[in-house]
Design a protein around this motif. Structure first.
Motif, PDB file in Angstrom:
ATOM      1  N   GLY A 116       0.816  -1.214   0.000  1.00 21.34           N
ATOM      2  CA  GLY A 116       0.000   0.000   0.000  1.00 21.34           C
ATOM      3  C   GLY A 116       0.849   1.263   0.000  1.00 21.34           C
ATOM      4  N   GLN A 117       1.929   1.275   0.801  1.00 19.41           N
ATOM      5  CA  GLN A 117       2.806   2.441   0.827  1.00 19.41           C
ATOM      6  C   GLN A 117       3.503   2.635  -0.520  1.00 19.41           C
ATOM      7  N   ARG A 118       3.841   1.546  -1.187  1.00 14.36           N
ATOM      8  CA  ARG A 118       4.520   1.677  -2.473  1.00 14.36           C
ATOM      9  C   ARG A 118       3.571   2.176  -3.566  1.00 14.36           C
ATOM     10  N   VAL A 119       2.307   1.766  -3.493  1.00 15.97           N
ATOM     11  CA  VAL A 119       1.325   2.308  -4.445  1.00 15.97           C
ATOM     12  C   VAL A 119       1.164   3.806  -4.239  1.00 15.97           C
TER      13      VAL A 119
ATOM     14  N   VAL B 114      -1.405  19.850  -9.488  1.00 15.66           N
ATOM     15  CA  VAL B 114      -2.752  19.372  -9.140  1.00 15.66           C
ATOM     16  C   VAL B 114      -2.949  19.596  -7.644  1.00 15.66           C
ATOM     17  N   GLY B 115      -4.140  20.015  -7.280  1.00 14.58           N
ATOM     18  CA  GLY B 115      -4.449  20.267  -5.884  1.00 14.58           C
ATOM     19  C   GLY B 115      -4.824  18.993  -5.151  1.00 14.58           C
ATOM     20  N   ASP B 116      -4.717  19.049  -3.823  1.00 18.00           N
ATOM     21  CA  ASP B 116      -5.071  17.897  -2.997  1.00 18.00           C
ATOM     22  C   ASP B 116      -6.572  17.657  -2.941  1.00 18.00           C
ATOM     23  N   ASP B 117      -7.378  18.617  -3.423  1.00 22.05           N
ATOM     24  CA  ASP B 117      -8.829  18.458  -3.357  1.00 22.05           C
ATOM     25  C   ASP B 117      -9.375  17.649  -4.526  1.00 22.05           C
ATOM     26  N   LEU B 118      -8.528  17.316  -5.512  1.00 18.97           N
ATOM     27  CA  LEU B 118      -8.999  16.577  -6.677  1.00 18.97           C
ATOM     28  C   LEU B 118      -9.012  15.079  -6.375  1.00 18.97           C
ATOM     29  N   ALA B 119      -9.985  14.392  -6.942  1.00 20.18           N
ATOM     30  CA  ALA B 119     -10.052  12.945  -6.833  1.00 20.18           C
ATOM     31  C   ALA B 119      -8.973  12.315  -7.718  1.00 20.18           C
ATOM     32  N   ALA B 120      -8.650  11.044  -7.414  1.00 19.61           N
ATOM     33  CA  ALA B 120      -7.591  10.371  -8.158  1.00 19.61           C
ATOM     34  C   ALA B 120      -7.935  10.264  -9.638  1.00 19.61           C
ATOM     35  N   THR B 121      -9.201  10.006  -9.954  1.00 14.42           N
ATOM     36  CA  THR B 121      -9.592   9.898 -11.359  1.00 14.42           C
ATOM     37  C   THR B 121      -9.451  11.228 -12.096  1.00 14.42           C
ATOM     38  N   GLU B 122      -9.712  12.342 -11.373  1.00 18.44           N
ATOM     39  CA  GLU B 122      -9.549  13.651 -11.987  1.00 18.44           C
ATOM     40  C   GLU B 122      -8.073  13.945 -12.250  1.00 18.44           C
ATOM     41  N   VAL B 123      -7.207  13.570 -11.306  1.00 19.37           N
ATOM     42  CA  VAL B 123      -5.773  13.767 -11.503  1.00 19.37           C
ATOM     43  C   VAL B 123      -5.286  12.927 -12.682  1.00 19.37           C
ATOM     44  N   ALA B 124      -5.804  11.698 -12.803  1.00 21.78           N
ATOM     45  CA  ALA B 124      -5.413  10.854 -13.933  1.00 21.78           C
ATOM     46  C   ALA B 124      -5.820  11.502 -15.255  1.00 21.78           C
ATOM     47  N   GLY B 125      -6.995  12.110 -15.291  1.00 25.31           N
ATOM     48  CA  GLY B 125      -7.411  12.808 -16.498  1.00 25.31           C
ATOM     49  C   GLY B 125      -6.495  13.958 -16.844  1.00 25.31           C
ATOM     50  N   ARG B 126      -6.082  14.712 -15.818  1.00 22.87           N
ATOM     51  CA  ARG B 126      -5.160  15.818 -16.080  1.00 22.87           C
ATOM     52  C   ARG B 126      -3.780  15.311 -16.500  1.00 22.87           C
TER      53      ARG B 126
ATOM     54  N   LEU C 114      -5.719   1.716  -8.380  1.00 21.26           N
ATOM     55  CA  LEU C 114      -4.958   1.101  -7.278  1.00 21.26           C
ATOM     56  C   LEU C 114      -4.898   2.025  -6.072  1.00 21.26           C
ATOM     57  N   LEU C 115      -4.739   3.334  -6.306  1.00 22.77           N
ATOM     58  CA  LEU C 115      -4.693   4.279  -5.193  1.00 22.77           C
ATOM     59  C   LEU C 115      -6.028   4.300  -4.451  1.00 22.77           C
ATOM     60  N   ASN C 116      -7.140   4.309  -5.177  1.00 26.37           N
ATOM     61  CA  ASN C 116      -8.450   4.270  -4.525  1.00 26.37           C
ATOM     62  C   ASN C 116      -8.622   2.985  -3.723  1.00 26.37           C
ATOM     63  N   GLN C 117      -8.116   1.880  -4.246  1.00 25.89           N
ATOM     64  CA  GLN C 117      -8.197   0.623  -3.500  1.00 25.89           C
ATOM     65  C   GLN C 117      -7.423   0.715  -2.190  1.00 25.89           C
TER      66      GLN C 117
ATOM     67  N   THR D 274      -5.205  -4.390   1.344  1.00 26.99           N
ATOM     68  CA  THR D 274      -5.619  -5.343   0.315  1.00 26.99           C
ATOM     69  C   THR D 274      -4.686  -5.357  -0.892  1.00 26.99           C
ATOM     70  N   ALA D 275      -3.770  -4.405  -0.985  1.00 31.70           N
ATOM     71  CA  ALA D 275      -2.865  -4.360  -2.132  1.00 31.70           C
ATOM     72  C   ALA D 275      -1.882  -5.530  -2.075  1.00 31.70           C
ATOM     73  N   THR D 276      -1.554  -6.075  -3.226  1.00 26.48           N
ATOM     74  CA  THR D 276      -0.644  -7.210  -3.320  1.00 26.48           C
ATOM     75  C   THR D 276       0.724  -6.761  -3.823  1.00 26.48           C
ATOM     76  N   GLU D 277       1.699  -7.680  -3.719  1.00 25.69           N
ATOM     77  CA  GLU D 277       3.044  -7.376  -4.217  1.00 25.69           C
ATOM     78  C   GLU D 277       3.019  -7.107  -5.723  1.00 25.69           C
ATOM     79  N   TYR D 278       2.221  -7.874  -6.443  1.00 25.12           N
ATOM     80  CA  TYR D 278       2.142  -7.652  -7.891  1.00 25.12           C
ATOM     81  C   TYR D 278       1.589  -6.260  -8.188  1.00 25.12           C
ATOM     82  N   GLN D 279       0.557  -5.853  -7.468  1.00 23.58           N
ATOM     83  CA  GLN D 279      -0.024  -4.526  -7.701  1.00 23.58           C
ATOM     84  C   GLN D 279       0.981  -3.424  -7.377  1.00 23.58           C
ATOM     85  N   ALA D 280       1.774  -3.611  -6.288  1.00 24.22           N
ATOM     86  CA  ALA D 280       2.784  -2.604  -5.966  1.00 24.22           C
ATOM     87  C   ALA D 280       3.843  -2.523  -7.054  1.00 24.22           C
ATOM     88  N   ALA D 281       4.277  -3.695  -7.557  1.00 28.34           N
ATOM     89  CA  ALA D 281       5.260  -3.684  -8.645  1.00 28.34           C
ATOM     90  C   ALA D 281       4.675  -3.051  -9.908  1.00 28.34           C
ATOM     91  N   ARG D 282       3.404  -3.330 -10.169  1.00 27.19           N
ATOM     92  CA  ARG D 282       2.760  -2.738 -11.342  1.00 27.19           C
ATOM     93  C   ARG D 282       2.639  -1.221 -11.185  1.00 27.19           C
TER      94      ARG D 282
END
Length: 799
Positions: A675-678, A696-708, A742-745, A752-760
């Motif tokens: 989780g910390q690595r994600v 990007v501001g801290d008030d934006l959702a992760a999906t909004e930051v991804a769009g930007r 992954l960040l929202n998860q 719940t994050a796995t080693e594979y997800q952190a590497a990805r």
């Protein structure tokens, strides 16, 4: 008998002539009375089961609006028991199918009646399927009083029918009356549990339940020829044994009941004053989407597309104003409320509401003591508005045409299924208008009930605190303080449609005190409403922010009509809206005319979280020509030596920054749990955006930051600085969305994050940073790896 004894015929022996002399029973005598008694006793148990099952509906109906639920449960109790009585002579395996067919008919009729009463759209099949899917959760999350809709009546009706069927089969076929009471008793206990603390104790219904059960137990189901005596017709010895056995059983039963009363009586009596458990606290009520949790950030997006059609409104029974207005105190129909935001943590305003499923009629709260209530009825059709928040004039009292969930604290609605184009519904609202003559002397409430709307998060910038103190000192009364804040914002700031979104403390500080020529002192209604609310709380005023639309009462509502306004709570007047927006024709005055921060704490001069682009070091200024000091080193030697030392220092500094940046990246992507690595991979992406001039501001959702992030990469490529796209670069765009997921998860489901997800996540972050850096000019690519901004931000986040 001898041979010569004459045979006398026609004369019976004494034993045979005695019996015919007994008096025969007269017509209508004991045998007829016995038959009547047997018939009555045969009907007592079915009637008892019907009453016991129906009492559960009476208890549950106390938290429902109207008596429809009670009548439907009583009908289910009567129908289930009568079907069993009528099918008593049928084989036992055939009773259940017959009863289920009758249950289906009664249930469909009940759902149709409830849907018609609630004015719900859709066919009977759609309504029934929806009720079957959501009956239990909606029953446990429904608002009190519960509206009898298909999803809130389905479970009680079916449960009552099944309880009546099971009890009747056990009691009537096997003769075990006490065992047949168990389904009705379980249904009654479940009704008490569902009601919980939301109604007065059901003492009368409980006493009636016990009394009816006792009557049923006192009437045996079997009937003997002698009028109901189970020992009648038996031999004298056997009859005495049966009666003795029944007497002993009765005595043991009485002793058992007395013992249970003596044992459980004190425990039950000790719980009389206890508060029942409310099962609703174990069920999660309907929630808003992330998009709706803070609709304040949507205003700047709407302002950039003002012609987008969001709603169609038709106000009935009220004369609409002549035109649209931005004044929150305008006439009925001029303002449609979308959301009320009461919680602020220094970064973002949030709805923070608890929505409960509601029916057509919404619970009405008492209006403010010194306000008048106007009824507003609107028909609203959704066009391109998205999310779950359902627009309505304040405060809704009746909704038809859509299934809603309601928050009584804020008076706002959501549609749990989400808004869809073409959705049409009607809302009747009770709009409160305070007495303006009482505002000047009104006070504001205090205590635990308003702590939420007085809370100020840590980290308030000192200039904001000093401004609030200055305005509060110059104006003593609460309304005078609120009016002063409203006037200050309206006189010194400008409304612009292209101002960036953001209402965290740094954004508000820049909006209030930033230089005009650098983008400060201008914003959308987002910054005006948020600044008013924060300054109000710093001044001791209970405030909140409302997001909605201005409307003429008739016709379309477009994105340009969306705006936010603040409200202040006054004693006896309720929530009063204020309008800090400036008049379009007024030229704002400089802030320095009325407020000047102290020199030791200057106001911000840059946009919050800017990308600080590196600038070339100033060239050294040559010293005037002239003779050198006696015995000193010549000027060329000094210049050469000084330049060499400076180059060594700069080189060492750059190498140190490069090493520190690489250590920071390695710590983020390699060390810690998955989780910390994600999260570290996400920080690498946001740092890259800041280095690329796209903060990007801290008030934006992760999906909004991804769009930007995708837009930043597309803009860089469109300038032609990145060259042909490689396979890695082409895959970088959608991968940012994967990293946001992954960040929202990690945020919503820690651990719940796995080693594979952190590497990805590390792979995605590294690929995106490399791609974005390659799209920069060569000299910016050189400075990218040694820029100190990510180190400063990492240090601040650790603090």
């Amino acid at each position: 008998m001898g041979r010569g004894t004459p045979v006398v015929t026609g004369i019976a022996p004494p034993e045979e002539t005695a019996a015919p002399r007994q008096t025969p029973p007269a017509a209508g005598g004991p045998s007829a009375a016995g038959r009547v008694i047997r018939a009555l006793r045969a009907e007592v148990v079915p009637l008892t089961l019907i009453v016991l099952t129906a009492l559960a509906g009476v208890v549950l109906g106390r938290v429902y609006a109207g008596d429809l639920l009670t009548r439907l449960v009583i009908g289910a109790a009567v129908g289930s028991v009568l079907v069993s009585v009528a099918a008593r002579r049928l084989p036992s395996w055939l009773v259940a199918p017959v009863s289920m067919a009758a249950l289906a008919g009664w249930t469909l009729w009940s759902l149709r009646l409830a849907a018609a009463r609630a004015d719900l759209p859709g066919s009977l099949l759609e309504v029934s399927a929806d009720a079957a899917r959501n009956g239990i959760p909606r029953l446990l999350t429904a608002m009190i009083p519960v509206e009898p809709t298909p999803d809130t009546v389905l479970v009680p009706v079916v449960a009552a029918w099944l309880a009546g069927l099971a009890g009747a089969e056990v009691a009537l076929r096997t003769g075990r009356v006490l065992l047949g009471y168990l389904p009705a008793a379980g249904l009654y206990a479940a009704a008490l549990y569902v009601v919980g603390p939301n109604a007065e104790p059901a003492i009368g219904a409980t006493v009636a339940f016990v009394a009816v059960a006792a009557v049923g137990l006192a009437a045996p189901t079997g009937a003997s020829p002698a009028g109901g005596d189970p020992a009648a017709g038996l031999a004298p010895g056997v009859r005495a044994a049966v009666r003795l056995r029944l007497a002993v059983s009765a005595a043991l039963g009485v002793a058992l009941v007395i013992g249970l009363v003596a044992l459980l009586g004190p425990v039950v009596a000790g719980q009389v004053d206890g508060r029942p458990i409310d099962p609703r606290r174990y069920v999660e009520p309907p929630q808003v989407q992330t998009l709706d949790e803070n609709p304040l950030i949507r205003i700047s997006g709407w302002a950039l597309h003002p012609e987008q059609k969001l709603l169609d409104v038709n106000t009935l029974g009220a004369a609409p104003p002549a035109g649209k207005t931005d004044d929150p105190k305008a006439a009925p129909g001029a303002r449609i409320r979308l959301a009320v935001l009461s919680d602020y943590d220094g970064i973002t305003w949030r709805v923070g509401a608890t929505y409960r499923n509601a029916g057509r009629i919404l619970p009405a709260s008492e209006p403010a003591r010194d306000s008048t209530v106007e009824t507003v009825r609107q028909e609203i059709t959704v066009a391109e508005l998205t999310g779950r928040l359902l627009p309505a004039a304040a405060t809704p009292r009746e909704v038809s045409g859509a299934r809603v969930a309601y928050d009584p604290a804020t008076g706002t609605l959501i549609r749990p299924e989400g808004l869809t184009p073409g959705l049409r519904y009607a809302v009747t609202s009770a709009r409160e208008r305070p007495d303006d003559n009482l505002l000047a002397t009104a006070n504001v409430p205090a205590g635990e009930e308003v702590v939420r709307v007085l809370r100020v998060a840590d980290g308030v910038p000192d200039p904001m605190r000093r401004l609030a103190t200055q305005l509060a000192e110059e104006n003593g009364a609460p309304y005078a303080r609120a009016a002063a804040i409203e006037q200050f914002l309206g006189e010194h700031y400008r409304v612009v449609a292209d101002a960036p979104s953001g209402h965290a403390y740094p954004n508000l500080a820049f909006f209030l005190f930033g230089p005009r020529n650098g983008g400060g002192q201008r914003g959308t209604s987002e910054q005006f409403a948020a600044a008013f609310a924060v300054l109000g709380r710093l001044s001791g005023l209970p405030t909140r922010v409302v997001v909605g639309f201005s409307s003429g009462g008739q016709g379309p509502v477009r994105a340009g009509d969306a705006y936010a306004w603040p409200e202040v709570l006054f004693d006896g007047l309720g929530w009063v809206a204020f309008n800090p927006l400036p008049q379009p024709e007024n030229e704002p005055r400089p802030v320095e005319e009325d407020f000047r921060p102290t020199p030791e704490d200057p106001p911000p001069s840059e946009v919050p979280a800017p990308t600080v682009e590196p600038t070339a070091s100033p060239e050294p200024v040559a010293a005037p020509d002239g003779p050198s000091a006696r015995g000193g080193v010549s000027t060329p030697v000094l210049v050469a030596g000084g330049s060499g030392s400076l180059l060594l220092v700069v080189g060492a500094l750059l190498l140190t920054l490069l090493a520190m940046r690489r250590v920071l990246t390695r710590d983020r992507l390699v060390r810690g749990d998955p989780g910390q690595r994600v999260a570290g991979a996400w920080r690498e992406v946001t740092d890259a955006l800041r280095l690329a001039g796209r903060p990007v501001g801290d008030d934006l959702a992760a999906t909004e930051v991804a769009g930007r992030a995708r837009q930043a990469l597309a803009d860089a490529r469109s300038r032609g600085t990145s060259g042909p796209r490689t396979g890695v670069e082409a895959a970088a765009d959608p991968a940012v969305d994967e990293l946001a997921t992954l960040l929202n998860q990690v945020g919503f489901a820690p651990g719940t994050a796995t080693e594979y997800q952190a590497a990805r996540a590390a792979e995605v972050a590294a690929g995106y940073v490399t791609t974005l850096r390659a799209a920069r000019p060569w000299w910016r690519r050189l400075l990218w790896s040694v820029h100190p901004a990510p180190l400063r931000r990492a240090r601040r986040s650790r603090r």
